[in-house]
Design an enzyme around this catalytic site. Structure first.
Site, short mmCIF file in Angstrom:
data_model
loop_
_atom_site.label_atom_id
_atom_site.label_comp_id
_atom_site.label_asym_id
_atom_site.label_seq_id
_atom_site.Cartn_x
_atom_site.Cartn_y
_atom_site.Cartn_z
N CYS A 128 0.83 -1.21 0.00
CA CYS A 128 0.00 0.00 0.00
C CYS A 128 0.86 1.26 0.00
CB CYS A 128 -0.93 0.02 1.21
SG CYS A 128 -2.06 -1.37 1.26
N ARG A 154 -7.82 -4.48 -3.13
CA ARG A 154 -7.39 -3.31 -3.91
C ARG A 154 -8.40 -3.10 -5.04
NH1 ARG A 154 -2.38 -2.71 -1.68
NH2 ARG A 154 -1.55 -4.67 -0.90
#
Ligand code: BEZ
Length: 235
Positions: free
Chosen positions: A52, A135
């Site tokens: 991330c 995601r």
């Protein structure tokens, strides 16, 4: 809504579900605040995690490029606001990655500790994780319609060149009423709508000008890169 009720996931062509949220840039009304712009609403699994972090640094470094294509960015995870703030401060102050440093994330990052937005948008996929969002990437047009959805698992960072290509491609397809072939990039040939009558099909196969037909249903034409960029980037 009762716990055992499942919210249907929004799909391509649906209106983007509305919500109000607290973000690192103040409160937002989604998608109302973004009327007139394209917007990428994306989720990430958790703050202070490596994949991330690499994604946020990349997205922040490309934000100007997305904004120039009239596209705004909005992130989300099921972490709280103070975690978001601390993580973004760490990224700016401490992380140097692939030539990117001192990276400031200025697009809003939504706190979603109740998981309400993540559930509404189908960002929680229990087979992958029931406590973290996958995601997800939603491309929403200036009228608030979802135009593309891409999901990646926890273990694989997104390809940001592809996300940018989707933004440019959707706008090109709209502006020029064409479709775009595999791996299309600005400057490549584009696909003209399939012939809707025998007459048009015959005409296309006989015409050597303007179009190249691989067969009657598969005809392409040139579309200059400059024309695309002028339309999408107003350059
Ligand atoms: C990461 O961003 O590195 C990550 C987040 C959640 C699970 C696995 C990896």
């Amino acid at each position: 809504m009762e716990d055992n009720q499942v919210t249907p996931m929004p799909r391509i062509g649906d209106k983007a579900p509305e919500f109000k949220a607290v973000t690192t840039q103040g409160e937002i009304n989604f998608p109302g605040d973004y009327k007139g712009s394209w917007v990428i609403l994306f989720s990430h699994p958790a703050d202070f995690t490596p994949v991330c972090t690499s994604e946020f640094m990349t997205f922040a470094s490309m934000e100007k490029q997305f904004n120039e294509a009239n596209c705004k960015l909005v992130g989300l995870s099921v972490d709280g606001l103070y975690s978001h703030i601390a993580w973004l401060r760490t990224i700016k102050e401490k992380i140097e990655y692939k030539g990117m440093k001192n990276v400031e994330v200025t697009f809003p990052l939504i706190e979603d500790i109740t998981m309400e937005v993540a559930k509404t948008y189908g960002m929680l996929q229990p087979g992958e994780s029931s406590t973290k969002a996958v995601r997800a990437v939603f491309f929403i047009d200036p009228k608030g319609i979802i135009r593309t959805i891409i999901y990646y698992p926890l273990s694989l960072g997104r390809n940001f060149d592809e996300l940018y290509r989707v933004v440019i491609g959707l706008q090109t397809a709209d502006a020029f009423s064409v479709a775009l072939p595999a791996d299309w990039q600005p400057g490549d040939d584009v696909i003209v709508p399939t012939a809707g009558s025998c007459g048009v099909a015959k005409q296309r196969m006989e015409s050597k000008e303007e179009m190249h037909c691989y067969d009657w249903f598969f005809c392409t034409k040139k579309l200059d890169k400059e024309k695309v960029l002028k339309t999408v980037l107003k350059k």
